[in-house]
Design an enzyme around this catalytic site. Structure first.
Site, mmCIF file in Angstrom:
data_model
loop_
_atom_site.group_PDB
_atom_site.id
_atom_site.type_symbol
_atom_site.label_atom_id
_atom_site.label_comp_id
_atom_site.label_asym_id
_atom_site.label_seq_id
_atom_site.Cartn_x
_atom_site.Cartn_y
_atom_site.Cartn_z
ATOM 1 C CD GLU A 1 -1.037 -0.376 -24.934
ATOM 2 O OE1 GLU A 1 -1.499 -0.916 -26.386
ATOM 3 O OE2 GLU A 1 -0.112 -0.825 -24.415
ATOM 4 C CE LYS B 1 4.799 -7.542 -24.257
ATOM 5 N NZ LYS B 1 4.719 -6.172 -24.624
#
Length: 295
Positions: free
Chosen positions: A24, A157
């Protein structure tokens, strides 16, 4: 449907049924500062090649989705002010001739459209804390559930609601498989309080699970132990970052960049090293899995 512009090296590998790994670009444009982002971009492509696969960094430039970037295009992604393009944004970017970096959701979709089966990233998006009120749930989860691409990541996260994220993945029947771990990784930390339903010991087993399942799959790979963030530092930065979101009324797709920036600036570079090493490690694992898929 807008035609993809596939780099010659990537197109040749796909035509010859050789392994390719998608990468990405949001990590580069919004996740890491210049000039470090460009060095990391080159390192990611290098480790993929060293493992026997072809790297395909994905972005949209001047309204054209590009699968595999030249060095000049990588430099542009790392230096220009890029839009952050999720899957919903691609049509507008194409039609209006805009340039942007692709998120996990849009990279997964474009990789699948190009015929790429394996994608390496840092962390997956998920259900945000307080989502009962905000309905803030990443598009990544829907795309993973509906797109037959294997995504290698280091969990999510800790700024997210990890338990709720795992529940959504379970509801959408997304296989979550630990790579040499029985615990779900928490990005900067190797383990969270949550377990994973399945684990594999090597790339060959991971490839076999993906091939047998015939659907999108998450292969969760913990950050290398040497670069794991100290728990006390991590918890302090997280508390400060969450308060910053409240104070500045940050929401939606701006949450991750703001939190990452806080971690990077307040940790004296510790989080930058961690971020780089975990995504490089994920790219290496993804390439090994891609090679096994094509055996």
């Amino acid at each position: 449907m807008t035609t993809l512009q596939i780099a010659e090296e990537v197109a040749a590998a796909l035509a010859e049924n050789r392994p390719v790994v998608a990468l990405e670009s949001t990590l580069l444009s919004h996740g890491l500062p210049a000039p470090r982002n460009l060095a990391v971009a080159a390192r990611l492509e290098k480790v993929v090649r060293e493992a026997g696969a072809v790297p395909a960094t994905i972005a949209v430039l001047d309204g054209v989705p590009r699968i595999g970037l030249t060095s000049a295009e990588l430099d542009r992604v790392c230096s220009d002010d890029m839009l952050k393009l999720s899957l919903r944004d691609l049509g507008a970017a194409y039609a209006l001739g805009r340039s942007g970096a692709t998120t996990v959701a849009s990279t997964t979709a474009l990789a699948h459209q190009a015929g790429i089966r394996v994608f390496a990233t840092g962390g997956l998006g998920g259900v945000h804390r307080g989502a009962r009120e905000t309905w803030d749930v990443s598009a990544d989860l829907d795309v993973v559930a509906t797109t037959p691409v294997l995504i290698v990541c280091s969990g999510v996260k800790s700024i997210l609601d990890m338990g709720a994220t795992l529940e959504v993945l379970e509801t959408r029947s997304v296989p979550v498989v630990g790579y040499q771990t029985s615990r779900f990784p928490a990005f900067y930390r190797r383990e969270s309080e949550f377990s994973v339903p399945w684990s594999v010991d090597n790339a060959s087993q991971a490839a076999a699970v993906f091939a047998a399942g015939e659907r999108g799959m998450l292969l969760v790979n913990p950050i290398p132990a040497a670069f794991e963030m100290d728990s006390a530092l991590h918890d302090r930065l997280l508390a400060e970052g969450l308060q910053k979101l409240v104070d500045q009324d940050v929401r939606g797709k701006d949450v991750s960049p703001v939190l990452l920036e806080h971690f990077h600036t307040a940790s004296a570079g510790v989080s930058l090293d961690a971020n780089e090493e975990l995504v490089v490690n994920n790219a290496s694992v993804a390439a090994a899995v891609a090679v096994e898929l094509f055996q």
